[in-house]
Design a protein around this motif. Structure first.
Motif, mmCIF file in Angstrom:
data_model
loop_
_atom_site.group_PDB
_atom_site.id
_atom_site.type_symbol
_atom_site.label_atom_id
_atom_site.label_comp_id
_atom_site.label_asym_id
_atom_site.label_seq_id
_atom_site.Cartn_x
_atom_site.Cartn_y
_atom_site.Cartn_z
ATOM 1 N N SER A 94 9.714 10.906 8.569
ATOM 2 C CA SER A 94 8.837 9.895 7.956
ATOM 3 C C SER A 94 8.494 8.800 8.947
ATOM 4 O O SER A 94 7.357 8.315 8.991
ATOM 5 C CB SER A 94 9.517 9.294 6.719
ATOM 6 N N GLU B 86 5.864 10.077 11.204
ATOM 7 C CA GLU B 86 4.563 10.091 10.533
ATOM 8 C C GLU B 86 3.956 8.695 10.498
ATOM 9 O O GLU B 86 2.758 8.505 10.732
ATOM 10 C CB GLU B 86 4.726 10.633 9.106
ATOM 11 N N ARG B 87 4.773 7.693 10.184
ATOM 12 C CA ARG B 87 4.261 6.316 10.159
ATOM 13 C C ARG B 87 3.789 5.893 11.542
ATOM 14 O O ARG B 87 2.767 5.219 11.696
ATOM 15 C CB ARG B 87 5.341 5.360 9.643
ATOM 16 N N GLY C 110 0.394 7.253 12.378
ATOM 17 C CA GLY C 110 -0.674 6.482 11.753
ATOM 18 C C GLY C 110 -0.948 5.186 12.484
ATOM 19 O O GLY C 110 -2.081 4.722 12.546
ATOM 20 N N LYS D 54 -8.895 8.051 1.078
ATOM 21 C CA LYS D 54 -7.522 7.837 1.546
ATOM 22 C C LYS D 54 -6.524 8.615 0.697
ATOM 23 O O LYS D 54 -5.644 9.319 1.212
ATOM 24 C CB LYS D 54 -7.197 6.338 1.513
ATOM 25 N N ARG E 65 -4.339 11.884 2.162
ATOM 26 C CA ARG E 65 -2.873 11.833 2.215
ATOM 27 C C ARG E 65 -2.263 12.967 1.405
ATOM 28 O O ARG E 65 -1.263 13.559 1.794
ATOM 29 C CB ARG E 65 -2.386 10.474 1.718
ATOM 30 N N TYR E 66 -2.851 13.253 0.278
ATOM 31 C CA TYR E 66 -2.281 14.287 -0.575
ATOM 32 C C TYR E 66 -2.399 15.666 0.071
ATOM 33 O O TYR E 66 -1.550 16.537 -0.128
ATOM 34 C CB TYR E 66 -2.988 14.282 -1.927
ATOM 35 N N PRO F 50 -2.337 12.605 7.274
ATOM 36 C CA PRO F 50 -1.984 11.180 7.338
ATOM 37 C C PRO F 50 -2.796 10.382 8.336
ATOM 38 O O PRO F 50 -3.129 9.228 8.093
ATOM 39 C CB PRO F 50 -0.492 11.210 7.709
ATOM 40 N N THR F 51 -3.119 10.974 9.502
ATOM 41 C CA THR F 51 -3.871 10.192 10.495
ATOM 42 C C THR F 51 -5.283 9.908 10.002
ATOM 43 O O THR F 51 -5.802 8.800 10.145
ATOM 44 C CB THR F 51 -3.914 10.944 11.824
ATOM 45 N N ALA G 256 -6.193 9.845 6.886
ATOM 46 C CA ALA G 256 -6.036 8.886 5.788
ATOM 47 C C ALA G 256 -5.829 7.475 6.330
ATOM 48 O O ALA G 256 -6.268 6.489 5.719
ATOM 49 C CB ALA G 256 -4.855 9.283 4.902
ATOM 50 N N GLY G 257 -5.180 7.370 7.499
ATOM 51 C CA GLY G 257 -5.016 6.057 8.110
ATOM 52 C C GLY G 257 -6.343 5.437 8.491
ATOM 53 O O GLY G 257 -6.539 4.223 8.371
ATOM 54 N N GLN H 44 -7.811 4.112 5.382
ATOM 55 C CA GLN H 44 -7.116 2.870 5.033
ATOM 56 C C GLN H 44 -7.653 1.691 5.848
ATOM 57 O O GLN H 44 -7.869 0.584 5.315
ATOM 58 C CB GLN H 44 -5.614 3.037 5.281
#
Length: 790
Positions: free
Chosen positions: A645, A648-649, A652, A730, A734-735, A739-740, A742-743, A746
């Motif tokens: 996790s 992943e953060r 992003g 977004k 993400r779903y 993630p990138t 979706a970032g 965001q």
């Protein structure tokens, strides 16, 4: 008479005597005058009566012979009485027979009244019958004025005025002399009182001159002075004694304060030593535990014989139990020392509960115990509070319920029981059909290191701190906890917390939203994108090996630095995408190394994420790491899922931002870090590939309309309208495990809220470029799966 209030006593006496004397004389004079007026009126009436009788007798013959002339002459003879104004003689039938009037200009009509005497406005009207031989032949009416009364009254008024004036003067003179008999002793008493008040000498005394009430007043005043003098002597003696006692106690207090200061310094020193001990113990215990747990997880993923796997699973279970004990002791220590703070962050309560129940379901399946969860419709989905502490409370209570339930069922129910403003009061109920708790032991289970029975501790294990921590955390969250239990029938634990309700505004794709109900247990994901270049700054060889093996297995490139100096040199000499930084290292610690790297970033012009990995888990450690320039924080021992996790953060956060003009710009290149985490998307859907393919089709069908909305809003310059489609993108990205990308959505959403149009244009270009790049990557997977199913 308020004007008398400010007069002296002597003047008051003079005034009162004078007024009383004048009033008495005036009253007496008025009585005399009233009596004289009464006598004067009576005499006047008597004279008129005699005159009327004489005129009646004289007029009888004239009436008999009807001689009006003679009658008029007889009536005119009444002029000798100066007060008579008119006289009239009436026949028996009421007609006027003869009359006399002193004033020729006035009428002589005097109709006989009903009464014999009428008095009005200083006039008297007298009526007398004229009788001849016992028969009434006429009536005499006389009108008279009491003209002599007014001069008489004026004379009396002058006499009374002179008498009152002379009497008042005499009374004033006598009162002025005689009032001294009363005022002289009063003045002397007043002078003594003023002297006592001014000098404070209570030994002074007033002289008693009389035996009357004033004398008694003086005597009482002297006795009061004597009593005050005696009390002053007693107070002075008590004051001296008190000063001596205060001096003695002050000396004792100085000694006591010195002892207390020494004790306070000792307590503060002990508290600092305790905090340092906890910090050191946390680090010293968690560091080897990190290696133990990590290496066990890595070993369990390798090829093992059944006997080896059983031994390793036993060791993993024991290590996790030891870690829970360590965490309980550290949490209890932080609560006891007041160093545990609660966060106020938004989180999805429904997701938290469902994930926790799915996690606990593994234990219930092993024991063949049914686990049920029920959330009332009035429970808000998104709330504001400390999600980690709420999860800890539920984990402890559900864990205890499962542990003490050999068979049957465990239920978790949540409902809303009230609200105060933006706060919602939620009631949590955890019920089981386990062994139950005796009534006499129910209060003790919330005490530290206490359980219902010592045999329970031996049979089920535990430190006795779990419910204590739960009780303290519930209290810190503004709630309360209680239980209902019967031995052999099970227990019910209730607790309330107040959480802020957050109004949801997110509108996601309906197909994606409905897919949430299919989500299964979340497993460990592996890198589905390009490999990252990761630097590990860690001095512990076990932790080095664990992280290196884990990250290499995830497909990343790893370099090792044994201390902060080596980490800085590695960053200077090579390119990295991410750094795991231990805080406590020899030669140069993680804080200093992070500061040096941040300085070097200014030359390279690129930000690198730094994740702190430390065994420190006390209050303020996370904030200290973030304040030092680190981007994220992991507490040892970190689980594989937590490390994934964090990566992943970090991905992003490391998206490069293209800065350019809005006009004449070229289409940006596809970012190197764009990737599709298909494994994570499948984990969210419980491994249902057909559902994932369906959602991918739905997304790419809806994407052109969303992209058109973004482009139209940007062309109109309506920055605020970008927020809704960006927010929808977004959630969908993400779903689907993007993630990138979706970032980027965001960042567009945040820029639209800030109305920063200069940042939106390059971000939107990059987002569309990534989606175009991902479309052929994701569509073939859909086709391939569809063909396989055929």
């Amino acid at each position: 008479m308020q004007f008398l209030d400010n007069l002296s006593l002597g003047r008051k006496l003079v005034f009162i005597i004078t007024v009383i004397s004048g009033t008495a004389l005036l009253f007496a004079s008025l009585l005399v005058v009233s009596y004289d007026v009464h006598r004067f009126r009576a005499n006047h009436i008597e004279q008129l009566s005699l005159l009327a009788d004489v005129l009646g007798q004289n007029s009888a013959a004239a009436l008999a012979f009807n001689d009006r002339q003679s009658a008029s002459e007889i009536l005119a003879s009444s002029r000798i009485a100066s007060s008579v104004m008119r006289v009239c003689l009436y026949l028996s039938d009421g007609s006027n027979f003869a009359s006399f009037r002193r004033d020729p200009g006035r009428s002589c009509d005097l109709t006989p009244p009903a009464d014999e005497l009428v008095s009005r406005f200083g006039e008297l009207k007298l009526v007398r019958p004229v009788v001849v031989k016992g028969e009434r032949v006429g009536t005499i009416v006389i009108l008279s004025r009491m003209t002599e009364l007014n001069p008489r009254l004026l004379r009396y008024g002058a006499i009374i005025f002179c008498v009152l004036l002379n009497s008042s003067v005499i009374a004033f003179f006598l009162a002025t002399r005689l009032q001294r008999v009363i005022t002289r002793p009063v003045r002397r008493l007043l002078s003594i009182a003023r002297a006592v008040s001014k000098t404070g000498d209570y030994s002074l005394r007033a002289k008693v001159e009389t035996e009357d009430e004033i004398g008694q007043l003086v005597t009482g005043f002297n006795e009061m002075l004597m009593e005050i003098e005696n009390r002053d002597r007693q107070l002075e003696a008590n004051q001296n004694s008190l000063q001596q006692e205060v001096a003695r106690q002050t000396s004792d207090l100085r000694l006591l304060n010195a002892d207390l200061r020494t004790a306070k310094e000792s307590a503060e020193s002990a508290s600092r030593a305790k905090s340092e001990f906890l910090a050191n113990m946390s680090h010293e215990i968690r560091t080897p535990m990190n290696g133990i747990v990590g290496m066990l997880e890595l070993a369990l993923e390798s090829k093992l014989t059944p006997e080896q796997r059983e031994c390793l699973m036993t060791a993993k279970g024991s290590s996790e139990m030891l870690l829970r004990v360590i965490n309980d002791i550290l949490d209890f220590s932080k609560i006891e020392s007041g160093k545990l703070d609660l966060e106020e962050l938004e989180f999805n309560l429904h997701d938290l509960v469902h994930e926790l129940v799915r996690t606990m379901a593994v234990q219930t399946r092993q024991k063949n115990v049914e686990l049920r969860c029920s959330l009332s419709p009035d429970v808000p989905r998104v709330v504001c509070g400390d999600s980690s502490r709420l999860r800890q409370i539920l984990f402890n209570l559900l864990g205890n319920a499962i542990k003490f339930t050999p068979k049957g069922d465990v239920a978790l129910e949540i409902r809303c029981v009230g609200s105060a403003g933006a706060k919602k009061e939620l009631l949590f109920r955890i019920a089981d059909s386990g062994i139950g708790i005796p009534p006499e032991k129910q209060a003790a289970i919330f005490h530290p290191f206490s359980q219902a029975d010592s045999s329970t501790t031996r049979r089920y294990g535990g430190t006795g701190l779990g419910l204590t921590i739960v009780s303290r955390l519930v209290g810190m969250m503004g709630g309360r906890i209680w239980l209902e239990s019967q031995v052999g029938k099970g227990s019910q634990f209730f607790f309330t917390v107040a959480l802020g309700a957050v109004q949801q505004q997110e509108q996601t794709n309906p197909a994606l939203s409905s897919a949430e109900s299919y989500a299964g247990p979340i497993g460990g994901s592996r890198c589905a994108g390009p490999a990252l270049r990761i630097l590990i700054a860690e001095d512990n060889q076990v932790n080095q090996t664990f992280l290196q093996r884990l990250l290499e297995r995830m497909g990343h490139l790893v370099a090792i630095a044994a201390n902060g100096i080596e980490a800085v040199h590695c960053y200077e000499s090579a390119e990295f995408d991410l750094i795991f930084m231990d805080v406590q290292m020899p030669e140069m610690d993680g804080y200093t190394a992070t500061a040096n790297i941040r300085e070097l970033e200014k030359e390279k012009g690129k930000h690198i994420p730094i994740i702190a990995m430390t065994a420190y888990a006390l209050k303020g450690d996370r904030e200290k790491c973030l304040a030092a320039g680190m981007d994220d924080y992991l507490s040892k021992p970190a689980r594989i899922a937590e490390i994934e996790s964090a990566i992943e953060r970090a991905k992003g956060d490391t998206l490069p931002i293209v800065v350019g003009e809005t006009k004449g710009r070229q289409k940006p290149s596809v970012p190197e870090h764009a990737y599709w985490d298909r494994a994570a998307a499948l984990d969210r859907l419980g491994g249902d590939e057909s559902l994932l393919n369906e959602l991918i089709d739905l997304f790419f069908n809806d994407y052109p309309a969303l992209a058109a909305k973004l482009a139209e809003a940007l062309a109109r310059g309506d920055i605020a309208s970008l927020r809704e489609p960006a927010h929808t993108l977004k959630g969908s990205l993400r779903y689907l495990g993007l993630p990138t990308t979706a970032g980027l959505a965001q960042q567009i959403e945040n820029a639209s809220e800030a109305e920063d149009d200069t940042a939106i244009v390059p971000l939107l270009d990059r987002l569309m470029a990534e989606v175009d790049m991902l479309r052929p990557m994701m569509r073939p997977a859909v086709a391939e799966t569809s063909n396989a199913s055929l």
